[in-house]
Design a protein around this motif. Structure first.
Motif, PDB file in Angstrom:
ATOM      1  N   ILE A 177       9.582 -24.586  13.639  1.00 56.78           N
ATOM      2  CA  ILE A 177      10.711 -23.855  13.049  1.00 56.78           C
ATOM      3  C   ILE A 177      10.593 -23.842  11.526  1.00 56.78           C
ATOM      4  O   ILE A 177      10.820 -22.806  10.870  1.00 56.78           O
ATOM      5  N   ARG A 178      10.239 -24.971  10.949  1.00 55.32           N
ATOM      6  CA  ARG A 178      10.113 -25.073   9.486  1.00 55.32           C
ATOM      7  C   ARG A 178       9.076 -24.087   8.950  1.00 55.32           C
ATOM      8  O   ARG A 178       9.327 -23.360   7.976  1.00 55.32           O
ATOM      9  N   VAL A 179       7.925 -24.053   9.591  1.00 55.70           N
ATOM     10  CA  VAL A 179       6.872 -23.130   9.157  1.00 55.70           C
ATOM     11  C   VAL A 179       7.332 -21.683   9.319  1.00 55.70           C
ATOM     12  O   VAL A 179       7.109 -20.833   8.438  1.00 55.70           O
ATOM     13  N   ALA A 180       8.012 -21.393  10.438  1.00 54.37           N
ATOM     14  CA  ALA A 180       8.474 -20.028  10.700  1.00 54.37           C
ATOM     15  C   ALA A 180       9.516 -19.587   9.672  1.00 54.37           C
ATOM     16  O   ALA A 180       9.503 -18.433   9.207  1.00 54.37           O
ATOM     17  N   GLU A 181      10.430 -20.481   9.312  1.00 57.44           N
ATOM     18  CA  GLU A 181      11.452 -20.150   8.312  1.00 57.44           C
ATOM     19  C   GLU A 181      10.813 -19.879   6.948  1.00 57.44           C
ATOM     20  O   GLU A 181      11.172 -18.916   6.248  1.00 57.44           O
ATOM     21  N   MET A 182       9.868 -20.700   6.565  1.00 53.47           N
ATOM     22  CA  MET A 182       9.222 -20.531   5.261  1.00 53.47           C
ATOM     23  C   MET A 182       8.398 -19.245   5.220  1.00 53.47           C
ATOM     24  O   MET A 182       8.368 -18.539   4.198  1.00 53.47           O
ATOM     25  N   ALA A 183       7.761 -18.923   6.343  1.00 47.64           N
ATOM     26  CA  ALA A 183       6.977 -17.689   6.401  1.00 47.64           C
ATOM     27  C   ALA A 183       7.887 -16.469   6.309  1.00 47.64           C
ATOM     28  O   ALA A 183       7.571 -15.482   5.615  1.00 47.64           O
ATOM     29  N   TYR A 184       9.026 -16.528   6.998  1.00 45.66           N
ATOM     30  CA  TYR A 184       9.959 -15.394   6.980  1.00 45.66           C
ATOM     31  C   TYR A 184      10.537 -15.207   5.575  1.00 45.66           C
ATOM     32  O   TYR A 184      10.641 -14.078   5.068  1.00 45.66           O
ATOM     33  N   GLU A 185      10.896 -16.309   4.932  1.00 42.07           N
ATOM     34  CA  GLU A 185      11.480 -16.228   3.591  1.00 42.07           C
ATOM     35  C   GLU A 185      10.477 -15.686   2.575  1.00 42.07           C
ATOM     36  O   GLU A 185      10.847 -14.932   1.653  1.00 42.07           O
ATOM     37  N   SER A 186       9.213 -16.039   2.743  1.00 48.36           N
ATOM     38  CA  SER A 186       8.203 -15.564   1.793  1.00 48.36           C
ATOM     39  C   SER A 186       8.036 -14.051   1.856  1.00 48.36           C
ATOM     40  O   SER A 186       7.638 -13.413   0.877  1.00 48.36           O
ATOM     41  N   GLU A 187       8.376 -13.469   3.011  1.00 49.39           N
ATOM     42  CA  GLU A 187       8.232 -12.018   3.173  1.00 49.39           C
ATOM     43  C   GLU A 187       9.526 -11.265   2.915  1.00 49.39           C
ATOM     44  O   GLU A 187       9.517 -10.161   2.355  1.00 49.39           O
ATOM     45  N   TYR A 188      10.669 -11.869   3.299  1.00 52.47           N
ATOM     46  CA  TYR A 188      11.940 -11.138   3.219  1.00 52.47           C
ATOM     47  C   TYR A 188      12.944 -11.756   2.244  1.00 52.47           C
ATOM     48  O   TYR A 188      14.078 -11.261   2.127  1.00 52.47           O
ATOM     49  N   ASP A 189      12.577 -12.844   1.579  1.00 54.93           N
ATOM     50  CA  ASP A 189      13.433 -13.493   0.578  1.00 54.93           C
ATOM     51  C   ASP A 189      14.758 -13.994   1.146  1.00 54.93           C
ATOM     52  O   ASP A 189      15.779 -14.018   0.444  1.00 54.93           O
ATOM     53  N   VAL A 190      14.769 -14.389   2.402  1.00 56.58           N
ATOM     54  CA  VAL A 190      15.980 -14.923   3.015  1.00 56.58           C
ATOM     55  C   VAL A 190      15.582 -15.837   4.170  1.00 56.58           C
ATOM     56  O   VAL A 190      14.568 -15.614   4.834  1.00 56.58           O
ATOM     57  N   TYR A 191      16.368 -16.888   4.352  1.00 59.48           N
ATOM     58  CA  TYR A 191      16.175 -17.755   5.508  1.00 59.48           C
ATOM     59  C   TYR A 191      17.071 -17.282   6.643  1.00 59.48           C
ATOM     60  O   TYR A 191      18.115 -16.660   6.412  1.00 59.48           O
ATOM     61  N   VAL A 192      16.691 -17.591   7.870  1.00 58.21           N
ATOM     62  CA  VAL A 192      17.416 -17.102   9.043  1.00 58.21           C
ATOM     63  C   VAL A 192      18.259 -18.224   9.648  1.00 58.21           C
ATOM     64  O   VAL A 192      17.734 -19.286  10.005  1.00 58.21           O
ATOM     65  N   THR A 234      21.672 -22.355   6.655  1.00 58.99           N
ATOM     66  CA  THR A 234      20.940 -21.846   5.492  1.00 58.99           C
ATOM     67  C   THR A 234      21.826 -21.728   4.259  1.00 58.99           C
ATOM     68  O   THR A 234      23.051 -21.629   4.349  1.00 58.99           O
ATOM     69  N   THR A 235      21.161 -21.754   3.112  1.00 59.58           N
ATOM     70  CA  THR A 235      21.752 -21.346   1.843  1.00 59.58           C
ATOM     71  C   THR A 235      20.803 -20.305   1.254  1.00 59.58           C
ATOM     72  O   THR A 235      19.782 -19.964   1.867  1.00 59.58           O
ATOM     73  N   GLN A 236      21.098 -19.830   0.069  1.00 59.02           N
ATOM     74  CA  GLN A 236      20.205 -18.851  -0.552  1.00 59.02           C
ATOM     75  C   GLN A 236      18.845 -19.449  -0.883  1.00 59.02           C
ATOM     76  O   GLN A 236      17.833 -18.741  -0.892  1.00 59.02           O
ATOM     77  N   SER A 237      18.827 -20.771  -1.115  1.00 49.69           N
ATOM     78  CA  SER A 237      17.587 -21.376  -1.597  1.00 49.69           C
ATOM     79  C   SER A 237      16.968 -22.393  -0.641  1.00 49.69           C
ATOM     80  O   SER A 237      15.901 -22.934  -0.935  1.00 49.69           O
ATOM     81  N   ASN A 238      17.617 -22.651   0.496  1.00 52.75           N
ATOM     82  CA  ASN A 238      17.088 -23.691   1.382  1.00 52.75           C
ATOM     83  C   ASN A 238      17.600 -23.476   2.803  1.00 52.75           C
ATOM     84  O   ASN A 238      18.453 -22.622   3.065  1.00 52.75           O
ATOM     85  N   PHE A 239      17.079 -24.263   3.709  1.00 53.61           N
ATOM     86  CA  PHE A 239      17.551 -24.269   5.096  1.00 53.61           C
ATOM     87  C   PHE A 239      17.510 -25.705   5.603  1.00 53.61           C
ATOM     88  O   PHE A 239      16.773 -26.552   5.084  1.00 53.61           O
ATOM     89  N   THR A 240      18.308 -25.977   6.616  1.00 49.21           N
ATOM     90  CA  THR A 240      18.255 -27.260   7.310  1.00 49.21           C
ATOM     91  C   THR A 240      18.123 -26.980   8.799  1.00 49.21           C
ATOM     92  O   THR A 240      19.023 -26.400   9.415  1.00 49.21           O
TER      93      THR A 240
END
Length: 273
Positions: A177-192, A234-240
């Motif tokens: 999940i961590r890797v998937a969230e970081m990959a998504y954010e790098s492309e779309y600038d948002v965490y899910v 999520t927040t704008q800059s992080n996820f848990t």
């Protein structure tokens, strides 16, 4: 006997004469009762010698003995299969085997059918059909020291080991999940964000329904059958990312968390599963 057993933590089925908590106090009530009945009745005679031994040496209450007057309604073959399956779900083979051996020794004579039952149980646990060391040790009150000796001989996988192996699902999936969230954010600038799915953790595996998994669909997290429950805030800059488990079925959840800067970390005590 129910195939899915409730672990009655802290409740002693047999009360030792010393008043201390027996080492087998966390066995399921159905397992304990059917194990006692099957072993005591397998030679066709629940003798007075056995009753006296259990009452005077093991401290078994009269009410409990009365409940063992008749054989277990579960046939021997099904009982052995249930014991094997319950071991795979976390019940302790050391304690089960020791109780069976103590019951077999109760009248001072180990009958062939009693020995055969214990050998069948050992075989179900993946061990050699050698009951003699077990029978030699388990001739009186069951103690923790005796438990250590039995485990040293047979090298059983303890319930703790089984639970730890099953709980390991949580950090493994949180890494994904961590890797998937970081990959998504790098492309779309948002965490899910993802709500807890499945809604609650379970002792046995439950199906992961991708179409019902909410935000996990977006990050393409689809782990297959799981025991745990997962969510992401999520927040704008992080996820848990949070994963919880209850592989021992006691209603107390083990919890791991991961963020963009931290790997999955257990935040509950290590003996919570």
């Amino acid at each position: 006997m129910k195939k899915s057993l409730i672990i009655l933590a802290g409740i002693a089925i047999l009360a030792l004469a010393s008043g201390q908590r027996p080492v087998h106090a966390d066995l399921g009530a159905d397992t304990m009762k059917c194990l006692a009945q099957t072993t005591l009745h397998i030679d066709g005679n629940f003798s007075e010698e056995e009753k006296n031994f259990l009452r005077e040496t093991m401290g078994v209450r009269k009410q409990t003995l009365n409940g063992w007057q008749h054989n277990c309604v579960t046939p021997k073959e099904q009982f052995l299969q249930n014991v094997k399956e319950n071991h795979q779900n976390g019940e302790d083979p050391v304690k089960i085997s020791m109780i069976a051996a103590t019951m077999a020794n109760a009248d001072g004579v180990v009958h062939d059918l009693e020995r055969s039952l214990i050998e069948d149980m050992l075989e179900g646990f993946g061990k050699k059909r050698n009951a003699q060391p077990l029978l030699d040790l388990c001739i009186s009150n069951i103690t923790e020291e005796m438990e250590k000796k039995v485990n040293a001989i047979y090298l059983f996988r303890s319930s703790k080991t089984v639970y730890e192996e099953k709980r390991a699902e949580i950090p493994k999936n949180l890494k994904v999940i961590r890797v998937a969230e970081m990959a998504y954010e790098s492309e779309y600038d948002v965490y899910v964000k993802s709500s807890a799915y499945p809604a609650t953790p379970t002792k046995t595996r439950q199906q992961w329904n991708k179409s019902a998994s909410g935000g996990f669909i977006i990050i393409n997290f689809n782990p297959g059958d799981v025991r745990g429950s997962y969510m992401v805030s999520t927040t704008q800059s992080n996820f848990t990312a949070t994963g919880i488990s209850d592989v021992d079925g006691d209603g107390v959840y083990a919890t791991y968390i991961a963020t963009k800067s931290t790997n999955p970390t257990l935040i509950t005590p290590p003996d919570v599963y």
